[in-house]
Design a protein around this motif. Structure first.
Motif, PDB file in Angstrom:
ATOM      1  N   LYS A  48       0.831  -1.197   0.000  1.00 24.16           N
ATOM      2  CA  LYS A  48       0.000   0.000   0.000  1.00 24.16           C
ATOM      3  C   LYS A  48       0.870   1.252   0.000  1.00 24.16           C
ATOM      4  CE  LYS A  48      -4.034  -2.006   2.287  1.00 24.16           C
ATOM      5  NZ  LYS A  48      -4.928  -1.942   3.468  1.00 24.16           N
ATOM      6  N   GLU A  49       0.403   2.266  -0.706  1.00 22.29           N
ATOM      7  CA  GLU A  49       1.188   3.492  -0.896  1.00 22.29           C
ATOM      8  C   GLU A  49       1.554   4.160   0.420  1.00 22.29           C
ATOM      9  OE1 GLU A  49       1.072   7.554  -3.639  1.00 22.29           O
ATOM     10  OE2 GLU A  49      -0.541   6.061  -3.774  1.00 22.29           O
ATOM     11  N   ASN A  50       0.631   4.145   1.380  1.00 21.49           N
ATOM     12  CA  ASN A  50       0.898   4.820   2.655  1.00 21.49           C
ATOM     13  C   ASN A  50       1.783   3.999   3.588  1.00 21.49           C
ATOM     14  OD1 ASN A  50      -1.063   2.880   3.131  1.00 21.49           O
ATOM     15  ND2 ASN A  50      -2.102   4.067   4.717  1.00 21.49           N
ATOM     16  N   LYS A  51       2.226   2.802   3.145  1.00 23.29           N
ATOM     17  CA  LYS A  51       3.097   1.947   3.957  1.00 23.29           C
ATOM     18  C   LYS A  51       4.518   1.869   3.392  1.00 23.29           C
ATOM     19  CE  LYS A  51      -0.551   0.490   6.353  1.00 23.29           C
ATOM     20  NZ  LYS A  51      -0.773   0.780   7.793  1.00 23.29           N
ATOM     21  N   ARG A  52       4.729   2.415   2.220  1.00 21.03           N
ATOM     22  CA  ARG A  52       5.985   2.202   1.498  1.00 21.03           C
ATOM     23  C   ARG A  52       7.201   2.894   2.117  1.00 21.03           C
ATOM     24  NH1 ARG A  52       3.615   2.960  -4.687  1.00 21.03           N
ATOM     25  NH2 ARG A  52       2.149   1.192  -4.579  1.00 21.03           N
ATOM     26  N   ASP A  53       6.970   3.888   2.977  1.00 22.74           N
ATOM     27  CA  ASP A  53       8.111   4.593   3.571  1.00 22.74           C
ATOM     28  C   ASP A  53       8.677   3.878   4.796  1.00 22.74           C
ATOM     29  OD1 ASP A  53       5.909   4.995   5.149  1.00 22.74           O
ATOM     30  OD2 ASP A  53       6.346   7.100   5.594  1.00 22.74           O
ATOM     31  N   LYS A  54       8.082   2.745   5.170  1.00 25.81           N
ATOM     32  CA  LYS A  54       8.593   1.982   6.305  1.00 25.81           C
ATOM     33  C   LYS A  54       9.951   1.385   5.964  1.00 25.81           C
ATOM     34  CE  LYS A  54       4.177   0.742   8.433  1.00 25.81           C
ATOM     35  NZ  LYS A  54       4.486   1.394   9.721  1.00 25.81           N
ATOM     36  N   LYS A  55      10.820   1.328   6.957  1.00 24.76           N
ATOM     37  CA  LYS A  55      12.184   0.852   6.755  1.00 24.76           C
ATOM     38  C   LYS A  55      12.212  -0.575   6.222  1.00 24.76           C
ATOM     39  CE  LYS A  55      16.594   0.104   9.104  1.00 24.76           C
ATOM     40  NZ  LYS A  55      17.347   0.198  10.387  1.00 24.76           N
ATOM     41  N   ILE A  56      11.336  -1.430   6.737  1.00 25.08           N
ATOM     42  CA  ILE A  56      11.342  -2.840   6.325  1.00 25.08           C
ATOM     43  C   ILE A  56      11.093  -2.977   4.823  1.00 25.08           C
ATOM     44  CG2 ILE A  56       8.876  -3.186   6.843  1.00 25.08           C
ATOM     45  CD1 ILE A  56       9.608  -6.038   7.705  1.00 25.08           C
ATOM     46  N   PHE A  57      10.266  -2.084   4.250  1.00 27.56           N
ATOM     47  CA  PHE A  57       9.977  -2.178   2.824  1.00 27.56           C
ATOM     48  C   PHE A  57      11.069  -1.542   1.972  1.00 27.56           C
ATOM     49  CE2 PHE A  57       5.408  -2.448   4.328  1.00 27.56           C
ATOM     50  CZ  PHE A  57       5.347  -3.812   4.135  1.00 27.56           C
ATOM     51  N   LYS A  58      11.703  -0.511   2.491  1.00 30.73           N
ATOM     52  CA  LYS A  58      12.824   0.093   1.765  1.00 30.73           C
ATOM     53  C   LYS A  58      13.959  -0.921   1.638  1.00 30.73           C
ATOM     54  CE  LYS A  58      11.884   4.912   2.980  1.00 30.73           C
ATOM     55  NZ  LYS A  58      12.382   6.127   3.688  1.00 30.73           N
ATOM     56  N   VAL A  59      14.217  -1.635   2.727  1.00 31.34           N
ATOM     57  CA  VAL A  59      15.232  -2.686   2.701  1.00 31.34           C
ATOM     58  C   VAL A  59      14.795  -3.809   1.765  1.00 31.34           C
ATOM     59  CG1 VAL A  59      16.408  -4.455   4.054  1.00 31.34           C
ATOM     60  CG2 VAL A  59      16.089  -2.164   5.012  1.00 31.34           C
ATOM     61  N   ALA A  60      13.501  -4.173   1.844  1.00 33.44           N
ATOM     62  CA  ALA A  60      12.961  -5.256   1.015  1.00 33.44           C
ATOM     63  C   ALA A  60      13.099  -4.944  -0.469  1.00 33.44           C
ATOM     64  CB  ALA A  60      11.498  -5.503   1.367  1.00 33.44           C
ATOM     65  N   MET A  61      12.894  -3.685  -0.866  1.00 38.32           N
ATOM     66  CA  MET A  61      12.989  -3.326  -2.271  1.00 38.32           C
ATOM     67  C   MET A  61      14.428  -3.442  -2.772  1.00 38.32           C
ATOM     68  SD  MET A  61       9.950  -2.902  -3.248  1.00 38.32           S
ATOM     69  CE  MET A  61       9.539  -4.119  -1.991  1.00 38.32           C
ATOM     70  N   GLU A  62      15.380  -3.111  -1.926  1.00 39.28           N
ATOM     71  CA  GLU A  62      16.784  -3.268  -2.306  1.00 39.28           C
ATOM     72  C   GLU A  62      17.126  -4.752  -2.466  1.00 39.28           C
ATOM     73  OE1 GLU A  62      18.892  -0.868  -3.174  1.00 39.28           O
ATOM     74  OE2 GLU A  62      17.140   0.447  -2.936  1.00 39.28           O
ATOM     75  N   VAL A  63      16.596  -5.570  -1.554  1.00 40.68           N
ATOM     76  CA  VAL A  63      16.814  -7.018  -1.640  1.00 40.68           C
ATOM     77  C   VAL A  63      16.161  -7.570  -2.903  1.00 40.68           C
ATOM     78  CG1 VAL A  63      16.301  -9.246  -0.573  1.00 40.68           C
ATOM     79  CG2 VAL A  63      17.022  -7.320   0.850  1.00 40.68           C
ATOM     80  N   ALA A  64      14.951  -7.090  -3.204  1.00 43.72           N
ATOM     81  CA  ALA A  64      14.209  -7.564  -4.367  1.00 43.72           C
ATOM     82  C   ALA A  64      14.946  -7.236  -5.675  1.00 43.72           C
ATOM     83  CB  ALA A  64      12.809  -6.960  -4.387  1.00 43.72           C
ATOM     84  N   LYS A  65      15.671  -6.119  -5.684  1.00 39.22           N
ATOM     85  CA  LYS A  65      16.410  -5.721  -6.883  1.00 39.22           C
ATOM     86  C   LYS A  65      17.630  -6.610  -7.116  1.00 39.22           C
ATOM     87  CE  LYS A  65      15.072  -0.826  -6.746  1.00 39.22           C
ATOM     88  NZ  LYS A  65      15.553   0.561  -6.532  1.00 39.22           N
TER      89      LYS A  65
END
Length: 210
Positions: free
Chosen positions: A150-167
Motif C-alpha cells: 500500500k502506498e501509505n506503507k511504502r516509507d517503512k524501513k522494512i519495505f525500503k530494505v525489502a525493495m533493495e533485496v528484491a532488486k
C-alpha cells in the motif's frame, strides 16, 4: 496442537535441516543449525544414531512442511483435505495451495525476510491484491493477481530494505516483481519444479492416508 512460541531455531534442529525461519540470520554464522546440527535436548547427538520407523519418517516430513509454512495442525490438515478433493496429484495440489497463500507470496517476492514476518505484515493490512486491501494470510492468489504494498506503507524501513533485496536477489520463476512500483505479479501457478525440492510430499500423503 498449539502454535509454537519458543525459539524457532530449535525447529530446524528438530527437523534435521535448515528451514530458513529467521530470514537473513539463517544465512549468517549465527545460524543455530549450522553451529549445532543435531536435535535439541540433552540427548540430541545420540538421537542422530537412532533409526526411525516408517511412521516416524512420515510424521517428521509432515511436521517439517507444516512448520516451514508456519501453520497449525488443523490448518495443515484442512489443506490436505482440500488437496485430496482437488483434481490432480494430491501431494502437488497440497504444495500448490501452500505456495499460493498470500503470506508465502509476500515472502517469495522478497517483500518480507521470512514467512512469519510476512504473515504479520499481511495481518496488519500492508498489502492489497488487485487493488483491494487483504489482511488474511491464508488468502489464495491466482494467476494474474497483482500484490502491491500500500502506498501509505511504502516509507517503512522494512519495505525500503525489502525493495533493495528484491532488486538484487532472484525470485521464483512463476512470480514477477517490480521494486520501483512496490508490486509483484503472479505470472502463472507454480509447478513442482518451482517449489521446495527438499520436501517429500509423498510421505505427507502417506501419513494422512493411513
Amino acid at each position: 496442537m498449539a502454535k509454537h512460541t519458543g525459539p524457532v531455531c530449535k525447529i530446524c534442529r528438530r527437523e534435521g535441516e535448515k528451514l530458513f525461519l529467521k530470514g537473513d540470520r539463517c544465512h549468517t554464522e549465527k545460524c543455530s543449525f549450522d553451529r549445532r546440527p543435531y536435535p535439541p535436548g540433552e540427548h540430541g547427538k545420540s538421537n542422530l544414531r537412532k533409526k526411525q520407523s516408517d511412521f516416524g519418517l512420515h510424521l517428521r516430513e509432515k511436521q517439517k512442511v507444516k512448520r516451514m509454512y508456519n501453520l497449525m495442525e488443523q490448518q495443515f490438515r484442512n489443506y490436505y483435505k482440500k488437496a485430496d478433493q482437488t483434481k490432480g496429484m494430491t501431494g502437488l495440489m497440497l504444495l500448490q495451495f501452500l505456495e499460493r497463500r498470500l503470506d508465502n507470496i509476500v515472502f517469495r517476492l522478497n517483500f518480507a525476510p521470512s514467512r512469519k514476518a510476512a504473515r504479520q505484515l499481511v495481518t496488519h493490512s500492508h498489502f492489497s491484491v488487485n487493488g483491494k486491501s487483504v489482511r488474511i494470510p491464508s488468502f489464495i492468489v491466482d494467476e494474474g493477481d497483482e500484490i502491491e504494498i500500500k502506498e501509505n506503507k511504502r516509507d517503512k524501513k522494512i519495505f525500503k530494505v525489502a525493495m533493495e533485496v528484491a532488486k538484487q536477489n532472484p525470485i521464483v520463476e512463476w512470480l514477477e516483481v517490480d521494486p520501483d512500483k512496490f508490486k509483484g505479479i503472479v505470472k502463472r501457478l507454480p509447478e513442482r519444479e518451482d517449489m521446495p525440492q527438499n520436501i517429500k510430499e509423498n510421505l505427507v500423503v502417506e501419513y494422512y492416508s493411513k
